[in-house]
Design a protein around this motif. Structure first.
Motif, PDB file in Angstrom:
ATOM      1  N   ALA A  40      50.822   2.524 -63.285  1.00  0.00           N
ATOM      2  CA  ALA A  40      50.617   1.662 -62.132  1.00  0.00           C
ATOM      3  C   ALA A  40      49.157   1.727 -61.705  1.00  0.00           C
ATOM      4  N   ALA A  41      48.730   0.728 -60.952  1.00  0.00           N
ATOM      5  CA  ALA A  41      47.349   0.672 -60.499  1.00  0.00           C
ATOM      6  C   ALA A  41      46.986   1.934 -59.727  1.00  0.00           C
ATOM      7  N   GLY A  42      45.924   2.574 -60.141  1.00  0.00           N
ATOM      8  CA  GLY A  42      45.462   3.776 -59.469  1.00  0.00           C
ATOM      9  C   GLY A  42      46.268   5.015 -59.765  1.00  0.00           C
ATOM     10  N   LYS A  43      47.220   4.941 -60.676  1.00  0.00           N
ATOM     11  CA  LYS A  43      48.073   6.077 -61.008  1.00  0.00           C
ATOM     12  C   LYS A  43      47.875   6.501 -62.458  1.00  0.00           C
ATOM     13  N   GLN A  44      48.375   7.686 -62.782  1.00  0.00           N
ATOM     14  CA  GLN A  44      48.317   8.186 -64.145  1.00  0.00           C
ATOM     15  C   GLN A  44      49.469   7.625 -64.972  1.00  0.00           C
ATOM     16  N   ARG A  45      49.258   7.584 -66.276  1.00  0.00           N
ATOM     17  CA  ARG A  45      50.286   7.110 -67.182  1.00  0.00           C
ATOM     18  C   ARG A  45      51.412   8.139 -67.284  1.00  0.00           C
ATOM     19  N   ASP A  85      67.896  -3.971 -62.791  1.00  0.00           N
ATOM     20  CA  ASP A  85      67.744  -3.622 -61.381  1.00  0.00           C
ATOM     21  C   ASP A  85      66.308  -3.210 -61.077  1.00  0.00           C
ATOM     22  N   LEU A  86      65.394  -4.044 -61.465  1.00  0.00           N
ATOM     23  CA  LEU A  86      63.981  -3.726 -61.303  1.00  0.00           C
ATOM     24  C   LEU A  86      63.586  -3.667 -59.832  1.00  0.00           C
ATOM     25  N   LYS A  87      62.671  -2.767 -59.547  1.00  0.00           N
ATOM     26  CA  LYS A  87      62.191  -2.543 -58.199  1.00  0.00           C
ATOM     27  C   LYS A  87      60.682  -2.757 -58.149  1.00  0.00           C
ATOM     28  N   PRO A  88      60.139  -3.066 -56.976  1.00  0.00           N
ATOM     29  CA  PRO A  88      58.689  -3.246 -56.879  1.00  0.00           C
ATOM     30  C   PRO A  88      57.902  -2.055 -57.401  1.00  0.00           C
ATOM     31  N   GLU A  89      58.427  -0.850 -57.222  1.00  0.00           N
ATOM     32  CA  GLU A  89      57.732   0.331 -57.704  1.00  0.00           C
ATOM     33  C   GLU A  89      57.711   0.449 -59.221  1.00  0.00           C
ATOM     34  N   ASP A  90      58.451  -0.418 -59.912  1.00  0.00           N
ATOM     35  CA  ASP A  90      58.386  -0.471 -61.368  1.00  0.00           C
ATOM     36  C   ASP A  90      57.177  -1.253 -61.854  1.00  0.00           C
ATOM     37  N   THR A  91      56.482  -1.913 -60.948  1.00  0.00           N
ATOM     38  CA  THR A  91      55.304  -2.679 -61.314  1.00  0.00           C
ATOM     39  C   THR A  91      54.253  -1.770 -61.939  1.00  0.00           C
ATOM     40  N   ALA A  92      53.828  -2.114 -63.145  1.00  0.00           N
ATOM     41  CA  ALA A  92      52.862  -1.296 -63.873  1.00  0.00           C
ATOM     42  C   ALA A  92      52.510  -1.989 -65.177  1.00  0.00           C
ATOM     43  N   VAL A  93      51.508  -1.448 -65.839  1.00  0.00           N
ATOM     44  CA  VAL A  93      51.250  -1.817 -67.216  1.00  0.00           C
ATOM     45  C   VAL A  93      52.095  -0.905 -68.092  1.00  0.00           C
ATOM     46  N   TYR A  94      52.887  -1.500 -68.953  1.00  0.00           N
ATOM     47  CA  TYR A  94      53.779  -0.741 -69.821  1.00  0.00           C
ATOM     48  C   TYR A  94      53.184  -0.668 -71.222  1.00  0.00           C
ATOM     49  N   TYR A  95      53.160   0.540 -71.771  1.00  0.00           N
ATOM     50  CA  TYR A  95      52.580   0.793 -73.078  1.00  0.00           C
ATOM     51  C   TYR A  95      53.632   1.314 -74.048  1.00  0.00           C
ATOM     52  N   CYS A  96      53.663   0.755 -75.232  1.00  0.00           N
ATOM     53  CA  CYS A  96      54.497   1.290 -76.298  1.00  0.00           C
ATOM     54  C   CYS A  96      53.736   2.402 -77.009  1.00  0.00           C
ATOM     55  N   HIS A  97      54.460   3.435 -77.389  1.00  0.00           N
ATOM     56  CA  HIS A  97      53.863   4.568 -78.097  1.00  0.00           C
ATOM     57  C   HIS A  97      54.746   4.965 -79.270  1.00  0.00           C
ATOM     58  N   ALA A  98      54.113   5.305 -80.370  1.00  0.00           N
ATOM     59  CA  ALA A  98      54.846   5.793 -81.526  1.00  0.00           C
ATOM     60  C   ALA A  98      54.178   7.041 -82.068  1.00  0.00           C
ATOM     61  N   ALA A  99      54.985   8.033 -82.389  1.00  0.00           N
ATOM     62  CA  ALA A  99      54.533   9.209 -83.110  1.00  0.00           C
ATOM     63  C   ALA A  99      54.962   9.033 -84.555  1.00  0.00           C
ATOM     64  N   VAL A 100      53.984   9.005 -85.456  1.00  0.00           N
ATOM     65  CA  VAL A 100      54.237   8.697 -86.856  1.00  0.00           C
ATOM     66  C   VAL A 100      53.883   9.899 -87.711  1.00  0.00           C
ATOM     67  N   TYR A 101      54.814  10.314 -88.559  1.00  0.00           N
ATOM     68  CA  TYR A 101      54.571  11.448 -89.433  1.00  0.00           C
ATOM     69  C   TYR A 101      53.356  11.200 -90.314  1.00  0.00           C
ATOM     70  N   THR A 102      52.521  12.231 -90.456  1.00  0.00           N
ATOM     71  CA  THR A 102      51.309  12.122 -91.267  1.00  0.00           C
ATOM     72  C   THR A 102      51.565  12.371 -92.745  1.00  0.00           C
ATOM     73  N   GLY A 103      52.684  12.992 -93.072  1.00  0.00           N
ATOM     74  CA  GLY A 103      52.972  13.397 -94.430  1.00  0.00           C
ATOM     75  C   GLY A 103      52.558  14.824 -94.702  1.00  0.00           C
ATOM     76  N   GLN A 117      51.744  -6.217 -68.880  1.00  0.00           N
ATOM     77  CA  GLN A 117      51.944  -6.144 -67.439  1.00  0.00           C
ATOM     78  C   GLN A 117      53.360  -6.532 -67.057  1.00  0.00           C
ATOM     79  N   VAL A 118      53.988  -5.698 -66.240  1.00  0.00           N
ATOM     80  CA  VAL A 118      55.275  -6.006 -65.633  1.00  0.00           C
ATOM     81  C   VAL A 118      55.079  -5.989 -64.123  1.00  0.00           C
ATOM     82  N   THR A 119      55.380  -7.098 -63.488  1.00  0.00           N
ATOM     83  CA  THR A 119      55.233  -7.211 -62.049  1.00  0.00           C
ATOM     84  C   THR A 119      56.576  -7.562 -61.431  1.00  0.00           C
ATOM     85  N   VAL A 120      57.028  -6.736 -60.495  1.00  0.00           N
ATOM     86  CA  VAL A 120      58.294  -6.950 -59.804  1.00  0.00           C
ATOM     87  C   VAL A 120      57.972  -7.323 -58.366  1.00  0.00           C
TER      88      VAL A 120
END
Length: 122
Positions: A40-45, A85-103, A117-120
């Protein structure tokens, strides 16, 4: 190289639903885990939801338990998070993350999507 492409963000009213998708592409990769984080704006991921390949287990932030559901379509190499059931506090930039095996042993590399961006709001 592994690339993550996100889609599905936008504006939704409180109480509404939205589904985000994360398509993973690359060559000869094996995913250890894939998940969603938000900032969220001004917050940590922070973690929203995580899907672990081993055992197909899931983890959720306490704030979204019972409302969000993460899933994975292996055939499409795509992960989803269904957000209800989205709430205004869910408003944030949402990031996908993947952990991929290196071999190399059991180590994994981290990959991030560009964020969507998701804005409620009424």
């Amino acid at each position: 190289q592994v690339h993550l492409v996100e889609s599905g963000g936008g504006l939704v009213q409180p109480g509404g639903s939205l589904t985000l998708a994360c398509a993973v592409s690359g060559t000869r990769f094996t995913i250890k885990s894939i998940g969603w984080y938000r900032q969220a704006a001004g917050k940590q991921r922070g973690l929203v939801a995580l899907f672990n390949s081993i055992g197909s287990t899931t983890d959720y932030a306490d704030s979204v338990k019972g409302r969000f559901t993460i899933s994975r379509d292996n055939a499409k190499n795509t992960a989803y998070v269904q957000m209800n059931d989205l709430k205004p506090e869910d408003t944030a930039v949402y990031y996908c993350h993947a952990a991929v095996y290196t071999g190399i042993r059991s180590s994994a590399d981290d990959y991030w999507g560009q964020g969507t961006q998701v804005t409620v709001s009424s």
